[in-house]
Design a protein around this motif. Structure first.
Motif, PDB file in Angstrom:
ATOM      1  N   THR A 122       0.857  -1.181   0.000  1.00 35.81           N
ATOM      2  CA  THR A 122       0.000   0.000   0.000  1.00 35.81           C
ATOM      3  C   THR A 122       0.896   1.234   0.000  1.00 35.81           C
ATOM      4  OG1 THR A 122      -0.036   0.168   2.391  1.00 35.81           O
ATOM      5  CG2 THR A 122      -1.718  -1.214   1.387  1.00 35.81           C
ATOM      6  N   PRO A 123       0.321   2.376  -0.314  1.00 32.53           N
ATOM      7  CA  PRO A 123       1.128   3.606  -0.221  1.00 32.53           C
ATOM      8  C   PRO A 123       1.599   3.800   1.214  1.00 32.53           C
ATOM      9  CG  PRO A 123      -1.015   4.027  -1.247  1.00 32.53           C
ATOM     10  CD  PRO A 123      -1.057   2.641  -0.750  1.00 32.53           C
ATOM     11  N   PRO A 124       2.738   4.488   1.405  1.00 33.90           N
ATOM     12  CA  PRO A 124       3.217   4.729   2.767  1.00 33.90           C
ATOM     13  C   PRO A 124       2.197   5.534   3.571  1.00 33.90           C
ATOM     14  CG  PRO A 124       4.508   5.955   1.163  1.00 33.90           C
ATOM     15  CD  PRO A 124       3.626   5.051   0.382  1.00 33.90           C
ATOM     16  N   PHE A 125       2.136   5.254   4.865  1.00 29.76           N
ATOM     17  CA  PHE A 125       1.209   5.979   5.727  1.00 29.76           C
ATOM     18  C   PHE A 125       1.694   7.417   5.913  1.00 29.76           C
ATOM     19  CE2 PHE A 125      -0.070   1.934   8.256  1.00 29.76           C
ATOM     20  CZ  PHE A 125      -0.752   1.477   7.134  1.00 29.76           C
ATOM     21  N   PRO A 126       0.758   8.360   6.113  1.00 30.13           N
ATOM     22  CA  PRO A 126       1.174   9.728   6.447  1.00 30.13           C
ATOM     23  C   PRO A 126       1.801   9.736   7.848  1.00 30.13           C
ATOM     24  CG  PRO A 126      -1.196   9.477   6.676  1.00 30.13           C
ATOM     25  CD  PRO A 126      -0.694   8.212   6.053  1.00 30.13           C
ATOM     26  N   PRO A 127       2.594  10.762   8.158  1.00 27.44           N
ATOM     27  CA  PRO A 127       3.272  10.823   9.464  1.00 27.44           C
ATOM     28  C   PRO A 127       2.304  10.710  10.636  1.00 27.44           C
ATOM     29  CG  PRO A 127       4.037  12.571   8.032  1.00 27.44           C
ATOM     30  CD  PRO A 127       2.933  11.890   7.298  1.00 27.44           C
ATOM     31  N   SER A 128       1.067  11.199  10.451  1.00 24.99           N
ATOM     32  CA  SER A 128       0.123  11.139  11.572  1.00 24.99           C
ATOM     33  C   SER A 128      -0.262   9.707  11.906  1.00 24.99           C
ATOM     34  CB  SER A 128      -1.140  11.933  11.225  1.00 24.99           C
ATOM     35  OG  SER A 128      -1.795  11.327  10.128  1.00 24.99           O
ATOM     36  N   ALA A 129      -0.055   8.785  10.955  1.00 21.78           N
ATOM     37  CA  ALA A 129      -0.434   7.390  11.199  1.00 21.78           C
ATOM     38  C   ALA A 129       0.759   6.561  11.641  1.00 21.78           C
ATOM     39  CB  ALA A 129      -1.062   6.798   9.940  1.00 21.78           C
ATOM     40  N   ARG A 130       1.855   7.216  12.030  1.00 20.95           N
ATOM     41  CA  ARG A 130       3.025   6.486  12.482  1.00 20.95           C
ATOM     42  C   ARG A 130       3.182   6.625  13.985  1.00 20.95           C
ATOM     43  NH1 ARG A 130       6.749   5.171   8.639  1.00 20.95           N
ATOM     44  NH2 ARG A 130       7.440   3.813  10.323  1.00 20.95           N
ATOM     45  N   LEU A 131       3.587   5.541  14.636  1.00 22.87           N
ATOM     46  CA  LEU A 131       3.851   5.603  16.077  1.00 22.87           C
ATOM     47  C   LEU A 131       5.179   6.317  16.296  1.00 22.87           C
ATOM     48  CD1 LEU A 131       2.936   1.956  17.111  1.00 22.87           C
ATOM     49  CD2 LEU A 131       1.638   4.009  17.650  1.00 22.87           C
ATOM     50  N   PRO A 132       5.258   7.112  17.371  1.00 25.82           N
ATOM     51  CA  PRO A 132       6.524   7.781  17.665  1.00 25.82           C
ATOM     52  C   PRO A 132       7.631   6.770  17.953  1.00 25.82           C
ATOM     53  CG  PRO A 132       4.810   8.377  19.263  1.00 25.82           C
ATOM     54  CD  PRO A 132       4.195   7.457  18.299  1.00 25.82           C
ATOM     55  N   LEU A 133       8.848   7.123  17.535  1.00 21.27           N
ATOM     56  CA  LEU A 133      10.000   6.256  17.784  1.00 21.27           C
ATOM     57  C   LEU A 133      10.801   6.798  18.960  1.00 21.27           C
ATOM     58  CD1 LEU A 133      11.222   5.705  14.121  1.00 21.27           C
ATOM     59  CD2 LEU A 133       9.624   4.332  15.445  1.00 21.27           C
ATOM     60  N   PHE A 134      11.604   5.945  19.576  1.00 21.16           N
ATOM     61  CA  PHE A 134      12.404   6.367  20.735  1.00 21.16           C
ATOM     62  C   PHE A 134      13.886   6.311  20.429  1.00 21.16           C
ATOM     63  CE2 PHE A 134       8.631   4.456  22.996  1.00 21.16           C
ATOM     64  CZ  PHE A 134       8.075   5.693  23.294  1.00 21.16           C
ATOM     65  N   PHE A 135      14.610   7.203  21.015  1.00 24.02           N
ATOM     66  CA  PHE A 135      16.084   7.195  21.057  1.00 24.02           C
ATOM     67  C   PHE A 135      16.724   7.023  19.683  1.00 24.02           C
ATOM     68  CE2 PHE A 135      14.460   4.442  24.582  1.00 24.02           C
ATOM     69  CZ  PHE A 135      14.343   5.453  25.521  1.00 24.02           C
ATOM     70  N   GLY A 136      16.073   7.498  18.659  1.00 25.24           N
ATOM     71  CA  GLY A 136      16.678   7.374  17.340  1.00 25.24           C
ATOM     72  C   GLY A 136      16.808   5.960  16.835  1.00 25.24           C
TER      73      GLY A 136
END
Lengths: 530, 357, 309
Positions: free
Chosen positions: B182-196
């Motif tokens: 599928t097309p990549p999700f927009p940033p709003s649909a991504r879970l935050p990442l930790f510590f890089g």
């Protein structure tokens, strides 16, 4: 004792057997002569079955010697025992329920070719039936047979293998008095042919009737081996229990009150979908024990399951204190004060893997005093209650946090009584409450049931031990094949003989003037027991 | 004088024993699997060394282990919950796919620029879809006693094909040069990442679920009912606990949790839906649950270990050109070995002197 | 009718691997052991049969190898289920995981190769019969062997002493034990033979059906076989019906796909699995009404003689 030159059929010497720290047999000796009936007598848990399971090769003794016909034998498996001429009729008959009679007889036969020779098996079974006066249809599947018939199949099975030594483990506990007499005729025939019979029982009258010699076991040890001529019932009882026994229980006269449990025209199906309870009606009143007598497997379990609300009723009504409960959830029954002591302690009544607290909680965890915000369980309150109950019912236990499977049978039963009887139930349904218990635990259970009655509960007591029913009940209902055979208003007015006939399917009014609402039972032909 | 071996049934085991047995069985499993690998022409020593170095030899490796452990913990809780009631939910894999599929649908049809709203919508969609997938098997079991092992397993295949249908068909990214995704999700649909690293918010969900699992099983009425049914269904029925209703509810919740694993996986890690995004997490979860003896803390530890195995598996795939299947072989061996060592939990082996006269 | 004959013939062909696995599992379950490892066993059978056939050129040797590989792997399952008394569901899953993993690990160099395998051998005379001839008697030898196997099992299970022991041990191992037979030995025996038969079913896939090896080529047929055992109520004759029914569904699906419909392929591919659930549902509803007999009484329950609770 043994005349010189004659070799005993079986001689067991110094048999030892330990189960997880419990000595089931310690240094037991026993002899069996040809042409004798030798009874093993002892309380439940005295080690009778263990000793016989060792002789039949099912268990291996830790130490000790077995000599058969003068030949020392090591019985490592049932196969060895069968080869040595030993045939055992177990308490649970060791029959495959889905197979037919002849298939069960054929199972494990050495003389069968690769094909099953059905004709020959059936023919030989017919011979045995004629010779010993045992009657059963060789084509019928086991699960369709009554308990008595199943026992006959189990006996045929051992006779087919021309067993020289026949062991009968508590054979009469599932029979009516008439069936017991027929069994004794068979036993005498076997004995007359020069075989030896080991008979296990704790019913003293029968023991005196059938035995030639008696060996008494107590707590895994042999107390004595005596000739039947030299003893009385009383002395046997004393040997068995180790002290003078008072069989009398203090049963006071009570005036029954109004009906607390009323069942009308109940129809209940069993697990295989067959009707097991057939238009059955009964009333249990306050301050009375209604005994329900019958040969086990005649629908008692299904009836009680239905009365306690854990099995669906197909038709009919169940009222507790006048409130219709048929078709309601189990919990409604509990809330109305119906407590239930099922026959199967380990399989149904308790969760042996759970600890004592959890077992006390099992039928109460949803109550207000045991929950917080209706969602969480209040374990502190449950622990407190468990502590009290364990003390009041003197349950010997290693600690409340230990799994229930670490308790002995008697203490498991006390734990269940503690849970079921502690909140002053209106109705107590107790199925085989003393089964497998020793004398003191049996006494405790019986007294507890009487206390409940005197307190004002209506008690329904189911047992296949006629003596128990006769001594505890205020009235007795008899069930056969799921039908009510009649209600005996006065237990003293009825003989064991008559009870036996009813248990075998004769209605009460057929041999005595109708009394009470015995007319509820349906007409049925009198079938003479074979 | 001869000796004979006697087996005595054990009735209780010590804490030490409980702790040490899984460790021993894992070591034994690695030995077995090593033998198997050797048989298959792979040097087990080299393979293990590469695996552990890849997984634990660097901060990056470690973070990747945690990334792999997240879906395992979540679906492990899902499976363990069902197993507690002796309901054999083998369908976590399909429930993961359904959860992922539904959250991708949420992204596609209810797009929102607000990250919180978007993620909540995705979570809700995943829970409902995964739960429904589990509920089908639970309902059939409760109503007609249909064998749940087979229904959940069949639903795995159905779920995976269903996801494939959308990925290869209507939802395929037109700009993906024909790759099925599928097309990549927009940033709003991504879970935050930790510590890089690639460790995402799912790690918190995983820890929270473990705590919740513990709380439910130990302290709630429902947890008690589940345990009672699991230990002795007939006693539970006698206690007035409704099996049918509980089995349906349980399968819904179990499926919902597994569905959540699917959501965190694509929203946290992949950022889109593509075929085979789960390398059998739902099946590995079964090992996790069993090895942990359905214990919440155990699930965390075993998931970590399985994460090591998976990251190590990736490493040897690259370095030694071994297929991921070798990890499956090791997993199978671990399960065998754990089951085999049950024996020592149940029995004490004694050597007794045989007496003869 | 002419349209249906090839479909029915294809149903028999694609039903045969499932039939082998189902018959094997019937034996295993009738002895009281549940083996959920069929999928892994089929894959191992498919792989080992293929690789031996590839290197020796003899498909019979391949089938034989597959059988013994199946026996060996299910011996582990038998050990865990019978001797250890471990959970059979989990042990079966372990068999599947191991089999799936090991077959694809070992088979990675075999992908894309083909073997001659088993070819069609029409039975003289019988294959001339209208309809039944082309449907039943125009196949490879393994199909004919499966016919024989069904007849043999019907006779074996219900007419012989060994069969009686088998039926008894699955129902009440304690009785079998008390009658002087070894419940454990019977269970080992039938678990291993059953596993071997499942592996032969797998070998059919790689030696007769596709004549090549592919990773995960059993595609859930092992699980379908587990479901079919329930459908068959543990009876070999009904297993035939079930296996060919599923073969038919698979054959139809391929034909419809080949005919080029607008129906998406993944949706088509779901059909056998959905059909399995449907079949299981129908059986369970019937069973609930007491129309059908139930599973062997001691299925999945370990037995040990001196067990005391």
């Amino acid at each position: 004792m043994v005349s010189a030159g004659r070799v005993p059929l079986v001689s067991m010497r110094g048999i030892e057997k330990t189960f997880v720290g419990v000595k089931a047999n310690s240094g037991v000796d026993m002899d069996l002569e040809r042409g004798e009936v030798h009874t093993l007598l002892g309380e439940n848990g005295a080690g009778k079955s263990t000793l016989m399971n060792i002789l039949s090769g099912l268990y291996t003794a830790d130490s000790g010697a077995i000599v058969i016909n003068g030949e020392p034998r090591i019985l490592r498996s049932p196969r060895d025992a069968i080869r040595a001429g030993i045939g055992m009729v177990h308490q649970h008959f060791m029959l495959v329920p889905t197979l037919s009679v002849w298939e069960n007889v054929s199972l494990g036969l050495d003389d069968q070719p690769f094909f099953l020779d059905k004709g020959r098996v059936i023919e030989k079974v017919g011979d045995i039936q004629k010779r010993y006066g045992i009657n059963v249809d060789p084509m019928a599947p086991i699960w369709q047979l009554s308990i008595g018939e199943q026992q006959r199949v189990a006996i045929i099975k051992t006779l087919y293998r021309s067993a020289d030594i026949l062991i009968l483990d508590e054979p009469t506990s599932v029979l009516t008095p008439q069936e017991t007499r027929a069994l004794f005729r068979t036993i005498r025939q076997i004995k007359a042919e020069g075989h030896g019979v080991i008979f296990i029982s704790h019913k003293l009258d029968e023991v005196m009737d059938i035995s030639d010699r008696i060996t008494v076991l107590r707590k895994g040890r042999k107390v004595a081996s005596v000739n039947v001529k030299d003893v009385t019932k009383e002395s046997l009882a004393e040997m068995m229990v180790g002290r003078k026994v008072v069989f009398q229980i203090g049963k006071t006269l009570q005036n029954p009150g109004r009906v607390v449990l009323e069942a009308r025209e109940l129809v209940v199906r069993g697990d295989r979908g067959r009707v097991r309870v057939d238009h059955f009606s009964l009333d249990v009143r306050q301050r009375e024990i209604l005994g329900l007598a019958g040969v086990s497997g005649n629908g008692q379990g299904e009836l009680c399951d239905a009365l306690a609300g854990i099995r669906k009723t197909e038709k009919g009504s169940i009222k507790v204190d006048g409130c219709e409960l048929a078709g309601r959830r189990t919990r409604e029954f509990q809330k109305r004060g119906v407590s239930y002591i099922p026959a199967d302690r380990i399989g149904t009544g308790l969760v042996t893997g759970m600890n004592l607290r959890e077992n006390i909680a099992l039928r109460k965890y949803w109550r207000k005093e045991f929950t917080r915000f209706r969602l969480f369980i209040h374990w502190e309150n449950i622990a407190g209650r468990t502590g009290q109950l364990v003390e009041r019912y003197s349950v010997v236990n290693p600690g409340l946090g230990f799994p229930a499977r670490m308790l002995s049978g008697g203490n498991l039963q006390k734990l269940m009584l503690a849970r079921e009887l502690s909140d002053d139930p209106r109705v107590v349904i107790a199925v085989q409450p003393t089964w497998g218990l020793d004398v003191s635990a049996t006494l405790f259970v019986r007294e507890t049931l009487l206390e409940q009655r005197d307190r004002g509960a209506g008690v329904l007591l189911v047992s296949d031990d006629l003596e128990e029913i006769l001594s505890l009940s205020d009235r007795i209902a008899v069930i056969h094949n799921g039908r009510l055979m009649g209600i005996v208003e006065d237990p003293d007015s009825v003989t064991e003989e008559q009870m036996g006939l009813m248990m075998a399917g004769t209605c009460l009014e057929e041999f005595s003037p109708p009394s009470g609402d015995g007319s509820l039972g349906q007409e049925k032909e009198v079938t003479p027991s074979p | 004088m001869r000796y004979r071996i006697v087996l005595r049934r054990r009735y209780k085991t010590g804490v030490f024993f409980e702790g040490i047995l899984p460790v021993i069985s894992i070591i034994a499993a690695l030995l077995f699997a090593g033998g198997a690998l050797l048989l298959f022409g792979v040097s087990p020593l080299a393979a293990y060394r590469a695996m552990f170095r890849g997984a634990l030899g660097s901060g990056y490796g470690l973070s990747e282990v945690i990334v792999k452990a997240i879906p395992l913990v979540i679906s492990g809780v899902a499976v363990a919950l069902a197993f507690r009631m002796k309901v054999w939910n083998i369908g976590a894999e399909g429930q993961i796919y359904l959860g992922a599929l539904a959250s991708a649908a949420a992204v596609r049809f209810l797009p929102s620029g607000n990250q919180v709203v978007m993620l909540l919508a995705m979570t809700a969609a995943a829970i409902i879809a995964g739960g429904a997938w589990g509920y089908i098997a639970g309902f059939l079991k409760s109503r007609w006693n249909v064998n749940e092992v087979i229904t959940t397993l069949m639903l795995n295949y159905v779920g995976i094909h269903l996801a494939d249908h959308f990925i290869y068909g209507p939802w395929r990214d037109p700009s993906s040069l024909g790759f099925p995704m599928t097309p990549p999700f927009p940033p709003s649909a991504r879970l935050p990442l930790f510590f890089g690293t690639r460790v995402h918010l799912g790690v918190l969900a995983a820890v929270l679920l473990v705590l919740l699992f513990r709380l439910v099983i130990r302290w709630t009425r429902w947890g008690f009912e589940i345990r009672a049914i699991g230990d002795n269904p007939r006693a539970a029925e006698y206690a007035g606990i409704n099996y049918g209703r509980n089995v349906a509810l349980l399968m819904f919740i179990s499926g919902a949790i597994a569905g959540l694993a699917g959501m965190t996986e694509i929203a946290g890690l992949q950022g889109r839906l593509q075929p085979g995004f789960s390398p059998g997490y739902g099946y590995t979860a079964i090992i996790v649950a069993w090895l942990a003896r359905l214990n919440p803390w155990g699930i965390m530890m075993v998931s970590f270990f399985m994460g090591v195995l998976l990251v190590g598996g990736d490493t040897i795939q690259v370095i030694m050109r071994l297929p991921l299947a070798s990890v499956q072989v090791i997993q199978g061996c671990i399960l065998f070995s754990v089951l085999g060592f049950e024996f020592f939990r149940n029995y004490k082996v004694l050597l007794l002197r045989r007496e003869r006269e | 009718m002419d349209v249906l004959i090839p479909v029915m013939a294809a149903a028999v062909r694609s039903g045969t691997p499932i039939l082998y696995a189902t018959l094997g599992e019937i034996l295993t379950e009738r002895s009281g052991v549940q083996n959920l490892g069929l999928e892994g066993l089929m894959l191992m059978g498919a792989f080992s049969g293929f690789s031996v056939t590839y290197s020796t050129g003899d498909p019979w040797l391949g089938v034989l190898t597959a059988f013994f590989v199946g026996v060996a792997i299910s011996a582990v399952h038998a050990f865990l289920s019978v001797s250890v008394g471990a959970n059979q569901v989990v042990s079966g899953l372990a068999v599947t995981m191991f089999g799936t993993g090991a077959s694809s690990l070992l088979g990675r160099k075999m992908i894309g190769l083909t073997v001659k395998g088993f070819g069609k051998v029409p039975v003289p005379l019988l294959s001339e019969i209208p309809v039944a001839g082309p449907v039943l008697f125009d196949h490879d030898p393994l199909v004919y062997i499966s016919y024989g196997l069904v007849l043999f099992l019907l006779w074996f299970i219900f007419r012989t002493r060994q069969g009686l022991n088998l039926r008894a041990v699955g129902e009440s191992p304690v009785v079998v034990d008390a009658m002087g037979l070894s419940a454990a030995r019977l269970r080992y025996l039938y678990t291993m033979i059953g596993g071997g038969m499942a592996a032969v079913g797998g070998a059919y896939l790689s030696l007769a059906y596709t004549k090549m090896w592919g990773e995960g080529m059993s595609a859930g047929r092992g699980w379908i076989a587990v479901a079919l055992v329930i459908f068959a109520v543990w009876h070999p004759a009904r297993a035939v019906l079930g296996a060919y029914l599923f073969g038919g569904v698979g054959a139809m699906q391929l034909r419809i796909q080949a005919a080029g419909t607008s129906f998406p392929a993944p949706i088509m591919m779901m059909m056998p699995y959905l059909f399995t659930i449907l079949v299981l549902l129908v059986i369970s509803v019937k069973k609930g009404k007491g129309i059908l007999i139930d599973a062997p009484g001691a299925l999945g329950v370990p037995y040990s003689r001196e067990e005391r609770t």
